[in-house]
Design a protein around this motif. Sequence first.
Motif, PDB file in Angstrom:
ATOM      1  N   HIS A 316       0.824  -1.211   0.000  1.00 30.73           N
ATOM      2  CA  HIS A 316       0.000   0.000   0.000  1.00 30.73           C
ATOM      3  C   HIS A 316       0.856   1.258   0.000  1.00 30.73           C
ATOM      4  CE1 HIS A 316      -3.107   2.883   0.713  1.00 30.73           C
ATOM      5  NE2 HIS A 316      -2.505   3.303   1.812  1.00 30.73           N
ATOM      6  N   ALA A 317       1.829   1.336   0.909  1.00 33.22           N
ATOM      7  CA  ALA A 317       2.590   2.578   1.051  1.00 33.22           C
ATOM      8  C   ALA A 317       4.045   2.426   0.636  1.00 33.22           C
ATOM      9  CB  ALA A 317       2.515   3.086   2.491  1.00 33.22           C
ATOM     10  N   GLY A 318       4.688   1.332   0.992  1.00 34.67           N
ATOM     11  CA  GLY A 318       6.092   1.223   0.614  1.00 34.67           C
ATOM     12  C   GLY A 318       6.874   0.236   1.447  1.00 34.67           C
ATOM     13  N   ILE A 319       8.020   0.686   1.936  1.00 30.64           N
ATOM     14  CA  ILE A 319       8.993  -0.197   2.574  1.00 30.64           C
ATOM     15  C   ILE A 319       9.165   0.193   4.036  1.00 30.64           C
ATOM     16  CG2 ILE A 319      10.195  -0.482   0.385  1.00 30.64           C
ATOM     17  CD1 ILE A 319      12.396   1.405   1.640  1.00 30.64           C
ATOM     18  N   HIS A 346       3.618  -1.540  10.140  1.00 31.79           N
ATOM     19  CA  HIS A 346       3.224  -0.129  10.240  1.00 31.79           C
ATOM     20  C   HIS A 346       3.843   0.689   9.112  1.00 31.79           C
ATOM     21  CE1 HIS A 346       1.701   3.406  12.307  1.00 31.79           C
ATOM     22  NE2 HIS A 346       2.890   3.966  12.202  1.00 31.79           N
ATOM     23  N   ASP A 347       5.119   0.486   8.851  1.00 38.96           N
ATOM     24  CA  ASP A 347       5.772   1.258   7.792  1.00 38.96           C
ATOM     25  C   ASP A 347       5.256   0.871   6.410  1.00 38.96           C
ATOM     26  OD1 ASP A 347       7.294   2.680   9.579  1.00 38.96           O
ATOM     27  OD2 ASP A 347       9.046   1.382   9.428  1.00 38.96           O
ATOM     28  N   ILE A 348       4.975  -0.398   6.190  1.00 44.80           N
ATOM     29  CA  ILE A 348       4.515  -0.841   4.877  1.00 44.80           C
ATOM     30  C   ILE A 348       3.183  -0.195   4.517  1.00 44.80           C
ATOM     31  CG2 ILE A 348       3.613  -2.872   3.638  1.00 44.80           C
ATOM     32  CD1 ILE A 348       5.875  -4.487   4.844  1.00 44.80           C
ATOM     33  N   VAL A 349       2.337   0.108   5.511  1.00 43.73           N
ATOM     34  CA  VAL A 349       1.037   0.726   5.216  1.00 43.73           C
ATOM     35  C   VAL A 349       1.032   2.237   5.443  1.00 43.73           C
ATOM     36  CG1 VAL A 349      -0.190  -1.413   5.747  1.00 43.73           C
ATOM     37  CG2 VAL A 349       0.080   0.315   7.530  1.00 43.73           C
ATOM     38  N   TRP A 350       2.120   2.813   5.971  1.00 39.90           N
ATOM     39  CA  TRP A 350       2.120   4.239   6.298  1.00 39.90           C
ATOM     40  C   TRP A 350       3.258   5.044   5.674  1.00 39.90           C
ATOM     41  CZ3 TRP A 350      -1.332   7.512   8.003  1.00 39.90           C
ATOM     42  CH2 TRP A 350      -2.405   7.068   8.773  1.00 39.90           C
ATOM     43  N   SER A 351       4.367   4.409   5.283  1.00 36.94           N
ATOM     44  CA  SER A 351       5.538   5.166   4.837  1.00 36.94           C
ATOM     45  C   SER A 351       5.263   5.845   3.491  1.00 36.94           C
ATOM     46  CB  SER A 351       6.752   4.244   4.729  1.00 36.94           C
ATOM     47  OG  SER A 351       6.512   3.213   3.782  1.00 36.94           O
ATOM     48  N   GLU A 352       6.229   6.652   3.039  1.00 34.90           N
ATOM     49  CA  GLU A 352       6.022   7.426   1.812  1.00 34.90           C
ATOM     50  C   GLU A 352       7.363   7.672   1.134  1.00 34.90           C
ATOM     51  OE1 GLU A 352       3.780  11.605   0.577  1.00 34.90           O
ATOM     52  OE2 GLU A 352       3.382  10.661   2.516  1.00 34.90           O
ATOM     53  N   PHE A 353       7.377   7.542  -0.195  1.00 36.07           N
ATOM     54  CA  PHE A 353       8.602   7.712  -0.971  1.00 36.07           C
ATOM     55  C   PHE A 353       8.900   9.189  -1.171  1.00 36.07           C
ATOM     56  CE2 PHE A 353      10.642   7.647  -5.348  1.00 36.07           C
ATOM     57  CZ  PHE A 353      11.892   7.292  -4.870  1.00 36.07           C
ATOM     58  N   ALA A 354      10.152   9.581  -0.901  1.00 33.93           N
ATOM     59  CA  ALA A 354      10.610  10.959  -1.111  1.00 33.93           C
ATOM     60  C   ALA A 354      11.894  10.902  -1.937  1.00 33.93           C
ATOM     61  CB  ALA A 354      10.868  11.651   0.231  1.00 33.93           C
ATOM     62  N   PRO A 355      11.807  11.060  -3.255  1.00 29.27           N
ATOM     63  CA  PRO A 355      12.959  10.821  -4.141  1.00 29.27           C
ATOM     64  C   PRO A 355      14.192  11.641  -3.793  1.00 29.27           C
ATOM     65  CG  PRO A 355      10.944  11.165  -5.414  1.00 29.27           C
ATOM     66  CD  PRO A 355      10.608  11.477  -3.999  1.00 29.27           C
ATOM     67  N   GLY A 356      14.006  12.867  -3.324  1.00 30.90           N
ATOM     68  CA  GLY A 356      15.162  13.724  -3.053  1.00 30.90           C
ATOM     69  C   GLY A 356      15.804  13.501  -1.703  1.00 30.90           C
ATOM     70  N   LEU A 357      15.275  12.580  -0.920  1.00 31.41           N
ATOM     71  CA  LEU A 357      15.777  12.363   0.433  1.00 31.41           C
ATOM     72  C   LEU A 357      16.940  11.379   0.426  1.00 31.41           C
ATOM     73  CD1 LEU A 357      15.326  12.814   3.521  1.00 31.41           C
ATOM     74  CD2 LEU A 357      13.820  10.809   3.453  1.00 31.41           C
ATOM     75  N   LYS A 367       2.795  12.524  10.698  1.00 35.15           N
ATOM     76  CA  LYS A 367       3.073  12.362  12.117  1.00 35.15           C
ATOM     77  C   LYS A 367       3.209  10.899  12.524  1.00 35.15           C
ATOM     78  CE  LYS A 367       0.739  16.685  13.310  1.00 35.15           C
ATOM     79  NZ  LYS A 367      -0.281  17.342  14.146  1.00 35.15           N
ATOM     80  N   THR A 368       3.676  10.087  11.617  1.00 36.90           N
ATOM     81  CA  THR A 368       3.917   8.675  11.920  1.00 36.90           C
ATOM     82  C   THR A 368       4.747   8.071  10.802  1.00 36.90           C
ATOM     83  OG1 THR A 368       2.840   6.596  12.558  1.00 36.90           O
ATOM     84  CG2 THR A 368       1.857   7.810  10.734  1.00 36.90           C
ATOM     85  N   SER A 369       5.407   6.963  11.079  1.00 31.55           N
ATOM     86  CA  SER A 369       6.179   6.207  10.103  1.00 31.55           C
ATOM     87  C   SER A 369       7.321   7.042   9.518  1.00 31.55           C
ATOM     88  CB  SER A 369       5.265   5.660   9.004  1.00 31.55           C
ATOM     89  OG  SER A 369       5.955   4.721   8.216  1.00 31.55           O
ATOM     90  N   ILE A 370       7.736   6.722   8.281  1.00 34.84           N
ATOM     91  CA  ILE A 370       8.960   7.296   7.722  1.00 34.84           C
ATOM     92  C   ILE A 370       8.748   7.799   6.300  1.00 34.84           C
ATOM     93  CG2 ILE A 370      10.490   5.823   9.085  1.00 34.84           C
ATOM     94  CD1 ILE A 370      10.847   4.140   6.471  1.00 34.84           C
ATOM     95  N   LEU A 371       9.667   8.652   5.884  1.00 40.06           N
ATOM     96  CA  LEU A 371       9.907   8.955   4.477  1.00 40.06           C
ATOM     97  C   LEU A 371      11.170   8.214   4.073  1.00 40.06           C
ATOM     98  CD1 LEU A 371       9.392  12.842   4.576  1.00 40.06           C
ATOM     99  CD2 LEU A 371       7.752  11.164   3.713  1.00 40.06           C
ATOM    100  N   TYR A 372      11.186   7.633   2.892  1.00 44.17           N
ATOM    101  CA  TYR A 372      12.377   6.907   2.440  1.00 44.17           C
ATOM    102  C   TYR A 372      12.803   7.411   1.072  1.00 44.17           C
ATOM    103  CZ  TYR A 372       8.735   4.225   0.015  1.00 44.17           C
ATOM    104  OH  TYR A 372       7.646   3.868  -0.745  1.00 44.17           O
ATOM    105  N   GLY A 373      14.120   7.480   0.868  1.00 44.40           N
ATOM    106  CA  GLY A 373      14.677   7.978  -0.381  1.00 44.40           C
ATOM    107  C   GLY A 373      15.078   6.861  -1.317  1.00 44.40           C
TER     108      GLY A 373
END
Length: 574
Positions: A316-319, A346-357, A367-373
């Motif tokens: 759903h959300a990412g890694i 939790h991260d798989i359903v809440w995280s979000e991809f941020a290409p520049g990170l 206000k939860t989980s992570i951004l991943y680059g």
Amino acid sequence: MGNYLSRVTGAARPSERDAAGGTAVEATGVSTTTATGKTAGITDGATDVNNATGKTYSPEMLEAMALDPPFALDFCGLVPDPDGLYEDYVPDPRIKESLLTPEEKTKFSELLDQIFSPDSILGVRYWFDPNDVVEIATKVIPYLESEPMLIEDLPYDITIVGDLHGQLYDLDLVLKAEEKNGKKGWENMKFLFLGDYVDRGRQSLEIVMALFCLKMLYPDQIFLLRGNHEFLSTNSRYGFSLDFMDRYVDEECTGIYFKVNEAFCYLSVAAIVDYANVHFSRKAGTTTTSTKQSQPFGQKIRGLPYKSGDSYFCAHAGISTHAFTRRHLLAIKKPIIDSREDMLIHDIVWSEFAPGLKGSAFNAKRKTSILYGIEELSFALYNMNCTTLFCGHKVMQYGFEIGAGLCVNVFTATGVTDACNDGAVAIIDANGHVSFRILVCSPERRELVKKLRARDAGVDHDVVESDSETIYEEMTISNRDDSYLEIVMALFCLKMLHPDQIFLLRGNHEFVSCNDGAMAVIDSEGAVSLDIFECNPKRVEWVKKLRAIDAGVDHIVDPVQEETVYEEDVDDEE
């Protein structure tokens, strides 16, 4: 290291990222271009990895492969039980054939016809018998429970569907696009749904009942993943619970609502679409051409030049940065009630991809989980022996977005934003090539939905002004300037009409502008007058200091902040 790379690259199936660089994807006059990057080699001694293996890797993938110990080890760098005493957990095979009786198949097929009737597609809510809702939610659990947390055996020739958010109209378009030869779409094509079936839209229950029925009737054609809105902590606040309240009395509402959420606890969170799972019903090496005709709001466009042999990780959300391996995911047992039971989930359903990170960071917006680059995503995909991530979770104006050639976001619900966003689905054909079908937003449809929402809420307006906070989303009294007068007048009228039924208590809410307060006085003849209480700026400042003391801080950091510091610390879940 060189020997290790030559050993594992035969198992890995990364795609040629340079081929993806600069590829333009036309969608309703707008092009989306994948990131362009040159492939770099990592030399170990005199051996160049790219030349030695005959395959082309992205720089990020090569960096992941060059780590010591290699990132691909499925034990997070630890020595796996050197005495050899453990045994791998082997889950029971998932249910691939329907276990329903002929009577049940007939019943659920007829229910599907009712759900997808013209009236329902236009927006008329279908009234489900509470016993039928409980029966469907109960009977679908064995099918969902039989699938591991990571479904590994999905073949090519599958359609990936993003967030639907209670919009039955969009689901109907997706399924009808695959209808041919007198057969329904779900009989001709496999579908993988990435979660977020409920909340925000008006027909969440219709979508859940339809997908559950399809799962029981065609368990090897329909695959359902879990999104962040399939958790009770989220859907109790963003519309799904109100969907039940609008349809059922209190005695029925609570029981069936919790029963549906119980079924959600058995959904898997990730799946892998892999070339190794293809059953060769076509002659090897042949290229198939789609014969699908263009559907209303259903334009099909070419996509990424991924090749046969690629593996796609879908969630759903990412890694996650916590033990993100196949072994760990497969070891997680169902049911999962709260996503925070396991941070991997939790991260798989809440995280979000941020290409520049670079690396990862806390997701302050949600206000939860992570951004991943890109680096974290490359390492994670290499761990999973996959080449690309397919995910939903984020609204895109044109329905899909390709990030760095590694992440494909798909969002299927149309007209969610004020800009009337399009929706999309990703189609992976029998040869592993990816294309997208665009569901173009219909402004007329969006206006109709606004009117239906206003009618559901009992509001005498034709149009709901903003979709950012829909009127059915939270049953709280708004403090915005455009609605307080209506609320006050409505409460006063109710009090006058039913004085022994309506009782209004006085509250206090300080605004930044130092708003005045008021009290209504109803005399013996029913006449209403208002007593005005002027704001005392000194009192406001004194209260702010007391709040800061209560919160254990020296001062209020942001005096313009609407949410006070002592309010409940809850996630701003979207």
